[in-house]
Design an enzyme around this catalytic site. Sequence first.
Site, mmCIF file in Angstrom:
data_model
loop_
_atom_site.group_PDB
_atom_site.id
_atom_site.type_symbol
_atom_site.label_atom_id
_atom_site.label_comp_id
_atom_site.label_asym_id
_atom_site.label_seq_id
_atom_site.Cartn_x
_atom_site.Cartn_y
_atom_site.Cartn_z
ATOM 1 N N GLY A 46 0.840 -1.196 0.000
ATOM 2 C CA GLY A 46 0.000 0.000 0.000
ATOM 3 C C GLY A 46 0.870 1.238 0.000
ATOM 4 N N GLN A 51 2.943 10.014 1.889
ATOM 5 C CA GLN A 51 4.257 9.366 2.000
ATOM 6 C C GLN A 51 5.205 9.805 0.887
ATOM 7 O OE1 GLN A 51 2.447 5.208 2.460
ATOM 8 N NE2 GLN A 51 4.289 5.063 3.719
ATOM 9 N N CYS A 91 5.799 -0.336 7.544
ATOM 10 C CA CYS A 91 5.460 0.893 6.828
ATOM 11 C C CYS A 91 6.677 1.321 6.023
ATOM 12 C CB CYS A 91 5.070 1.989 7.823
ATOM 13 S SG CYS A 91 4.586 3.540 7.033
ATOM 14 N N LEU A 92 6.452 1.708 4.789
ATOM 15 C CA LEU A 92 7.559 2.146 3.935
ATOM 16 C C LEU A 92 8.205 3.412 4.486
ATOM 17 C CD1 LEU A 92 5.932 1.466 0.456
ATOM 18 C CD2 LEU A 92 7.749 0.141 1.561
ATOM 19 N N HIS A 133 -4.512 1.344 7.701
ATOM 20 C CA HIS A 133 -3.148 1.891 7.776
ATOM 21 C C HIS A 133 -2.997 3.068 6.806
ATOM 22 C CE1 HIS A 133 1.408 1.189 7.951
ATOM 23 N NE2 HIS A 133 1.276 1.941 6.862
ATOM 24 N N GLU A 134 -3.512 2.903 5.576
ATOM 25 C CA GLU A 134 -3.350 3.961 4.559
ATOM 26 C C GLU A 134 -4.228 5.180 4.866
ATOM 27 O OE1 GLU A 134 -0.891 3.491 2.948
ATOM 28 O OE2 GLU A 134 -0.735 1.318 2.924
ATOM 29 N N HIS A 137 -2.617 7.418 7.298
ATOM 30 C CA HIS A 137 -1.595 8.304 6.724
ATOM 31 C C HIS A 137 -2.221 9.628 6.258
ATOM 32 C CE1 HIS A 137 2.206 6.141 6.632
ATOM 33 N NE2 HIS A 137 1.673 5.066 6.069
HETATM 34 O O1 GNR Z 1 4.049 -2.533 2.592
HETATM 35 C C1 GNR Z 1 3.381 -2.422 3.630
HETATM 36 N N1 GNR Z 1 3.096 -3.541 4.342
HETATM 37 C C2 GNR Z 1 2.189 -3.564 5.384
HETATM 38 C C3 GNR Z 1 2.168 -4.694 6.191
HETATM 39 C C4 GNR Z 1 1.278 -4.788 7.239
HETATM 40 C C5 GNR Z 1 0.401 -3.755 7.488
HETATM 41 C C6 GNR Z 1 0.411 -2.614 6.709
HETATM 42 C C7 GNR Z 1 1.299 -2.519 5.657
HETATM 43 S S1 GNR Z 1 1.293 -1.112 4.650
HETATM 44 C C8 GNR Z 1 2.941 -1.096 4.091
HETATM 45 C C9 GNR Z 1 3.136 -0.014 3.039
HETATM 46 C C10 GNR Z 1 2.926 1.343 3.672
HETATM 47 O O2 GNR Z 1 3.695 1.883 4.398
HETATM 48 N N2 GNR Z 1 1.785 1.921 3.412
HETATM 49 O O3 GNR Z 1 1.493 3.112 3.965
HETATM 50 NI NI NI Z 2 2.633 3.165 5.812
#
Ligand code: GNR
Ligand code: NI
Length: 167
Positions: A46, A51, A91-92, A133-134, A137
């Site tokens: 995601g 980001q 999270c990236l 999660h997204e 952000h």
């Molecule tokens: O790549 C991602 N893996 C992930 C694994 C478990 C829960 C959420 C994520 S999202 C993350 C990519 C990211 O930072 N998206 O904002």
């Molecule tokens: Ni993230």
Amino acid sequence: MAIHHILHYPDPRLRFKAAPVTRVDDEIRMLIDDMFETMYAAPGIGLAAPQVNISKRLIVLDISEKRNEPLALVNPQIVVLGGAQKSDEGCLSLPGISEGVERAARIKVSALDRHGEPLDIEAEGLLAVCIQHETDHLDGILFVDYLTEMKRNRIRKRLEKAHRQAM
Ligand code: GNR
Ligand code: NI
């Protein structure tokens, strides 16, 4: 298409509340394509526009094994949340960090698709985690905000050190 640079915690730009997309036009579609390219290259499941330093309410996801089920959500809104599940998140914007986070187990989401058409989704499991999660952000919320302050400070120091050593 272009791969964008991904901001890392504790960059203050990750904390802004993103603005709604007012028109889903070619410029937004190009941004969506760039975000997919950036997400697939990272690689991640995601990516939210903040980001990549774009303060707009826009997310892309692909949780499929084969990385061939792209899903773009413009102005996503979680309208129903149910149950609870705890899973490890990454999270990236926090490279190398993984911690358990509790989220709703099932959600309903209203959004627009890449053509500006309404899109309603029901999600559970990993997709539900990823959408939560997204959308966090977009409001400047990171998964470390759900951890204890002690854990979050440890993570911040680790990433600040990694960042210094990369310069
Ligand atoms: O790549 C991602 N893996 C992930 C694994 C478990 C829960 C959420 C994520 S999202 C993350 C990519 C990211 O930072 N998206 O904002
Ligand atoms: Ni993230």
